[in-house]
Design an enzyme around this catalytic site. Structure first.
Site, PDB file in Angstrom:
ATOM      1  N   ARG A   1     -55.235 -35.673  -2.062  1.00 12.08           N
ATOM      2  CA  ARG A   1     -53.775 -35.588  -1.915  1.00 12.08           C
ATOM      3  C   ARG A   1     -53.346 -34.533  -0.891  1.00 12.08           C
ATOM      4  NH1 ARG A   1     -53.883 -35.443  -7.502  1.00 12.08           N
ATOM      5  NH2 ARG A   1     -52.696 -33.516  -7.496  1.00 12.08           N
ATOM      6  N   ASN A   2     -54.305 -33.845  -0.268  1.00 11.19           N
ATOM      7  CA  ASN A   2     -53.930 -32.896   0.774  1.00 11.19           C
ATOM      8  C   ASN A   2     -53.436 -33.703   1.978  1.00 11.19           C
ATOM      9  OD1 ASN A   2     -54.151 -31.029   3.111  1.00 11.19           O
ATOM     10  ND2 ASN A   2     -54.901 -29.641   1.520  1.00 11.19           N
ATOM     11  N   ARG A   3     -52.348 -33.280   2.574  1.00  4.46           N
ATOM     12  CA  ARG A   3     -51.738 -34.038   3.663  1.00  4.46           C
ATOM     13  C   ARG A   3     -52.212 -33.610   5.048  1.00  4.46           C
ATOM     14  NH1 ARG A   3     -46.811 -33.117   1.056  1.00  4.46           N
ATOM     15  NH2 ARG A   3     -47.730 -31.099   0.718  1.00  4.46           N
TER      16      ARG A   3
ATOM     17  N   THR B   1     -50.132 -27.800   3.600  1.00  4.50           N
ATOM     18  CA  THR B   1     -50.369 -29.237   3.421  1.00  4.50           C
ATOM     19  C   THR B   1     -50.958 -29.539   2.043  1.00  4.50           C
ATOM     20  OG1 THR B   1     -52.581 -29.096   4.413  1.00  4.50           O
ATOM     21  CG2 THR B   1     -50.724 -29.597   5.895  1.00  4.50           C
TER      22      THR B   1
END
Length: 174
Positions: A42-44, A149
């Site tokens: 889920r890190n952008r 992020t």
């Protein structure tokens, strides 16, 4: 509260063409276990780099790293080792931080135009540990405090992150 675990970060992913050095604080548990920057699903970070630099975020990790390096982006962390209770920056045990050798790295990057700190903890650690050690010729180097992020920063959806991180795209396009 769980006991703190001693964490050792990942190696720098930087080449001589680096124009923007992106610094995290310390990789989270998922990243350390995978030995990959920004490995949490889920890190952008990788989708953000795709939006800003047109790299393919779906490439295998090593190819993504080569792709960001090819456009002038390097990756590392301010903290090279620390004690931490979990993945969050707030779980880093204050006083246990050992900074990476960033002043030496920065001195070896002739094309470097900016340092982009991925989150407030990375920025605070940079100012605390690294900035006082920089060669005076590197001191005017812009150091940006950009929104994290991390999935923990859910208040910042990708389009908002993209707008905040636009200076990185401007430098690498330039």
């Amino acid at each position: 509260m769980t006991n703190a675990v001693h964490c050792i970060g990942l190696p720098a992913q930087v080449n001589a063409g680096c124009r923007v050095l992106v610094l995290g604080s310390m990789p989270g548990v998922a990243s350390l276990q995978a030995a990959q920057y920004y490995a949490h699903p889920r890190n952008r970070f990788w989708p953000l780099m795709a939006a800003l630099t047109d790299i393919d975020a779906g490439l295998p990790y090593a190819a993504r790293v080569r792709a960001v390096q090819a456009v002038g982006v390097g990756l590392w962390d301010v903290i090279g080792a620390c004690d931490r209770r979990g993945s969050l920056d707030t779980a880093i045990v204050r006083g246990s931080e050992v900074p990476n050798a960033l002043p030496a790295l920065i001195a070896q990057l002739p094309r470097l135009q900016a340092v982009a700190c991925n989150g407030g903890t990375a920025y605070t650690a940079f100012v605390r540990f690294i900035h006082p050690q920089l060669d005076p010729r590197a001191a005017p180097l812009p150091v940006w405090s950009l929104p994290s992020t991390s999935p923990a920063n859910a208040a910042w959806p990708l389009p908002r992150l993209q707008a905040a991180w636009q200076p990185l795209a401007d430098v690498v396009a330039g």
